[in-house]
Design an enzyme around this catalytic site. Structure first.
Site, PDB file in Angstrom:
ATOM      1  N   SER A  24     -35.592  60.190  25.954  1.00  0.00           N
ATOM      2  CA  SER A  24     -36.528  59.594  24.984  1.00  0.00           C
ATOM      3  C   SER A  24     -37.688  58.919  25.701  1.00  0.00           C
ATOM      4  CB  SER A  24     -35.803  58.539  24.143  1.00  0.00           C
ATOM      5  OG  SER A  24     -34.855  59.139  23.322  1.00  0.00           O
ATOM      6  N   ARG A  50     -41.923  59.843  25.929  1.00  0.00           N
ATOM      7  CA  ARG A  50     -42.925  58.841  25.550  1.00  0.00           C
ATOM      8  C   ARG A  50     -43.849  58.514  26.719  1.00  0.00           C
ATOM      9  NH1 ARG A  50     -38.694  58.495  22.287  1.00  0.00           N
ATOM     10  NH2 ARG A  50     -38.762  57.416  20.279  1.00  0.00           N
ATOM     11  N   GLY A  53     -36.982  68.222  19.213  1.00  0.00           N
ATOM     12  CA  GLY A  53     -37.466  67.537  18.017  1.00  0.00           C
ATOM     13  C   GLY A  53     -38.333  66.347  18.392  1.00  0.00           C
ATOM     14  N   ARG A  72     -35.584  72.754  11.789  1.00  0.00           N
ATOM     15  CA  ARG A  72     -35.428  71.306  11.598  1.00  0.00           C
ATOM     16  C   ARG A  72     -36.508  70.717  10.700  1.00  0.00           C
ATOM     17  NH1 ARG A  72     -33.860  68.649  17.166  1.00  0.00           N
ATOM     18  NH2 ARG A  72     -33.341  66.958  15.730  1.00  0.00           N
ATOM     19  N   SER A 125     -35.172  56.376  11.740  1.00  0.00           N
ATOM     20  CA  SER A 125     -35.409  57.418  12.733  1.00  0.00           C
ATOM     21  C   SER A 125     -36.498  56.973  13.699  1.00  0.00           C
ATOM     22  CB  SER A 125     -35.848  58.716  12.036  1.00  0.00           C
ATOM     23  OG  SER A 125     -36.516  59.542  12.961  1.00  0.00           O
ATOM     24  N   GLN A 165     -37.919  58.836  15.784  1.00  0.00           N
ATOM     25  CA  GLN A 165     -38.951  59.870  15.880  1.00  0.00           C
ATOM     26  C   GLN A 165     -40.010  59.657  14.798  1.00  0.00           C
ATOM     27  OE1 GLN A 165     -36.846  63.601  15.884  1.00  0.00           O
ATOM     28  NE2 GLN A 165     -36.040  63.273  17.940  1.00  0.00           N
ATOM     29  N   ASP A 216     -26.842  60.075  18.975  1.00  0.00           N
ATOM     30  CA  ASP A 216     -26.683  61.284  19.802  1.00  0.00           C
ATOM     31  C   ASP A 216     -25.288  61.389  20.420  1.00  0.00           C
ATOM     32  OD1 ASP A 216     -29.231  62.103  19.277  1.00  0.00           O
ATOM     33  OD2 ASP A 216     -30.091  61.197  21.066  1.00  0.00           O
ATOM     34  N   ARG A 246     -24.083  69.390  13.730  1.00  0.00           N
ATOM     35  CA  ARG A 246     -23.076  68.868  14.678  1.00  0.00           C
ATOM     36  C   ARG A 246     -21.755  68.523  14.001  1.00  0.00           C
ATOM     37  NH1 ARG A 246     -27.192  65.484  18.664  1.00  0.00           N
ATOM     38  NH2 ARG A 246     -27.827  67.345  19.806  1.00  0.00           N
ATOM     39  N   ARG A 268     -25.403  68.959  23.369  1.00  0.00           N
ATOM     40  CA  ARG A 268     -24.424  67.866  23.303  1.00  0.00           C
ATOM     41  C   ARG A 268     -23.037  68.367  22.867  1.00  0.00           C
ATOM     42  NH1 ARG A 268     -27.815  63.805  24.627  1.00  0.00           N
ATOM     43  NH2 ARG A 268     -29.838  63.740  23.583  1.00  0.00           N
TER      44      ARG A 268
HETATM   45  C1  S3P Z   1     -34.922  60.277  19.539  1.00  0.00           C
HETATM   46  C2  S3P Z   1     -34.492  59.809  18.335  1.00  0.00           C
HETATM   47  C3  S3P Z   1     -33.273  60.278  17.661  1.00  0.00           C
HETATM   48  C4  S3P Z   1     -32.376  61.043  18.608  1.00  0.00           C
HETATM   49  C5  S3P Z   1     -33.128  62.015  19.466  1.00  0.00           C
HETATM   50  C6  S3P Z   1     -34.159  61.285  20.292  1.00  0.00           C
HETATM   51  C7  S3P Z   1     -36.172  59.745  20.106  1.00  0.00           C
HETATM   52  O1  S3P Z   1     -33.627  61.133  16.599  1.00  0.00           O
HETATM   53  O2  S3P Z   1     -31.375  61.714  17.878  1.00  0.00           O
HETATM   54  O3  S3P Z   1     -32.262  62.706  20.331  1.00  0.00           O
HETATM   55  O4  S3P Z   1     -36.421  59.924  21.306  1.00  0.00           O
HETATM   56  O5  S3P Z   1     -36.926  59.124  19.350  1.00  0.00           O
HETATM   57  P1  S3P Z   1     -34.008  60.552  15.151  1.00  0.00           P
HETATM   58  O6  S3P Z   1     -35.189  59.713  15.310  1.00  0.00           O
HETATM   59  O7  S3P Z   1     -34.322  61.764  14.322  1.00  0.00           O
HETATM   60  O8  S3P Z   1     -32.810  59.826  14.687  1.00  0.00           O
END
Ligand code: S3P
Length: 432
Positions: free
Chosen positions: A22, A26, A93, A121, A165, A167, A314, A345, A386
């Site tokens: 993550s 970023r 994602g 997705r 979330s 993300q 995760d 999952r 995973r």
């Molecule tokens: C992530 C947020 C999570 C996580 C993904 C990484 C991120 O997803 O499952 O592997 O880096 O912001 P969600 O924001 O959809 O929960």
């Protein structure tokens, strides 16, 4: 490619877990729109993060590296330029959703695409708030590819997200840098807060209170040095392996233990696991520690509240393996999000655990796992990194050999997983 693991593994030793996924995404994106040269130490060289690196390169940022130190000459907030091809985010994602937040603020058009898993997705969760901010986006019935038409005037938004979330939160906060006025956002529960922690290193002021964040548009990022520690969500597979083994002792130095990420640690400890954090410190605004796990403890099943889902989002595939080795019936609710990850999952784990002889009941947003004797067999990861790593680590307790199908995507988050597993004594082979 499949993995083949032999039973009776006693996890032992020390390994370096690769950098947090993550934070790597970023740091690469923020560096690309910062003024000056940023340096990222510990950047995760997995296929997901390299896809993000390739995307920012295609947009004009200059990236070079020596081992895991990456230098990025940023283009400044408004200095990126149109890519001459679609931006392929592969399996990621995070890459796609965060980059969408960044690209809606640009003056040019972009197209974001990915692999077949990513194209299944949901993207409405980010396109909805971004469109409310004034972005012009087209997707394919709520899924990728995403077409972003640049040159729009974005305005600050007061957004109450229906889901917790990181993300979604991050896509909105990155777009907010390009918006006129203030953006405020709240989420039902605090999701991982890496964006909020990293922004100040790049000179961005952000206000936070509980599950709310706010940020004023028009701020400029300045280059930064970022130090990235090991990814807890990669470490978790070996933590669980050591926890379920009849005998084990492993040491994982330098792991990110951000409190929004380590719900799995609390759950495993509640089940009876012996996990110790030492040498706690902070780097680039993130808490870091060394993790020691001693196996051989009896595990007790738990009934977990729905609120537990987000802090371990995760790490559920690994936790389901622990549940299969616990005494009693573990019930987990509020995990519907797992159905829209790299694969479904809940379905993939339920199917694989049943193959290994464990009784499982899966509903739309919950799972019930009855601890028992885990045998061997052939399980399918459905191309989800995973799921593949979770079933490989079941070898610490399984009574037979396990073959895990479709493991190529392990590289999306944990390059050299097989080597790391071997360094901890796991007899694992790759079969093509
Ligand atoms: C992530 C947020 C999570 C996580 C993904 C990484 C991120 O997803 O499952 O592997 O880096 O912001 P969600 O924001 O959809 O929960």
């Amino acid at each position: 490619m499949d993995y083949f693991v032999e039973p009776d593994w006693i996890p032992q030793g020390e390994i370096a877990v690769p950098g947090d996924k993550s934070i790597s995404h970023r740091a690469m994106m923020f560096a690309a729109i910062a003024d000056g040269e940023s340096e990222i130490h510990g950047f995760l060289q997995s296929t997901d993060c390299l896809a993000t690196m390739n995307a920012v390169r295609a947009l004009g940022a200059h990236v070079s590296h020596c081992a895991d130190v990456f230098k990025i000459r940023g283009c400044g907030q408004y200095g990126l330029s149109a890519a001459d091809h679609d931006l392929d985010l592969g399996n990621s994602g995070t890459g796609m959703r965060l980059l969408a937040g960044l690209l809606v603020g640009q003056s040019f058009n972009s197209c974001l695409c990915g692999d077949p898993s990513l194209h299944k997705r949901p993207m409405g969760r980010i396109t909805d708030p971004l469109i409310q901010m004034g972005a012009s986006i087209e997707d394919s019935a709520g899924k990728p590819p995403i077409y972003i038409y640049g040159g729009q005037r974005l305005r600050g938004l007061n957004y109450c997200s229906p889901i917790a979330s990181a993300q979604v939160k991050s896509a909105v906060l990155i777009a907010a840098l390009y918006a006129q006025g203030e953006t405020q956002m709240s989420e039902p529960q605090l999701s991982r807060d890496h964006t909020e922690r990293l922004f100040p290193s790049f000179g961005i002021t952000i206000q936070r209170e509980n599950n709310q964040v706010s940020l004023c548009g028009g701020q400029h990022l300045r280059a930064a040095r970022v130090d990235i520690a090991g990814d807890f969500s990669s470490a978790i597979f070996f933590i669980v392996a050591a926890v379920i083994a009849r005998q084990a002792s492993i040491f994982l130095p330098n792991i990110n233990v951000n409190p929004t990420r380590i719900g799995a640690l609390d759950i495993l400890r509640q089940m009876g696991a012996d996990i110790v954090l030492t040498n706690c410190r902070e780097h680039s605004g993130e808490p870091i520690a060394d993790i020691k796990v001693n196996g051989g403890k009896d595990l007790q099943a738990l009934t977990l509240p729905a609120q537990a889902a987000v802090r371990a989002i995760d790490d559920w595939p690994a936790l389901f393996i622990a549940a299969a080795c616990a005494q009693g019936v573990t019930k987990v609710r509020g995990i519907a999000e797992l159905r829209v990850k790299e694969t479904d999952r809940i379905a993939a784990m339920a199917e694989g655990l049943q193959v290994l002889g464990i009784k499982v009941q899966a509903l739309s947003d919950s799972i019930t796992i009855e601890g028992g004797v885990m045998g061997g067999g052939t399980v399918d990861s459905y191309g989800d990194h995973r799921i593949a790593m979770a079933f490989s680590c079941a070898a610490a307790r399984a009574q037979g050999e396990i073959r895990v199908r479709q493991c190529d995507n392990v590289d999306t988050s944990f390059p050299y997983f097989v080597q790391a597993a071997r360094d901890l004594q796991l007899p694992i082979r790759e079969i093509s």
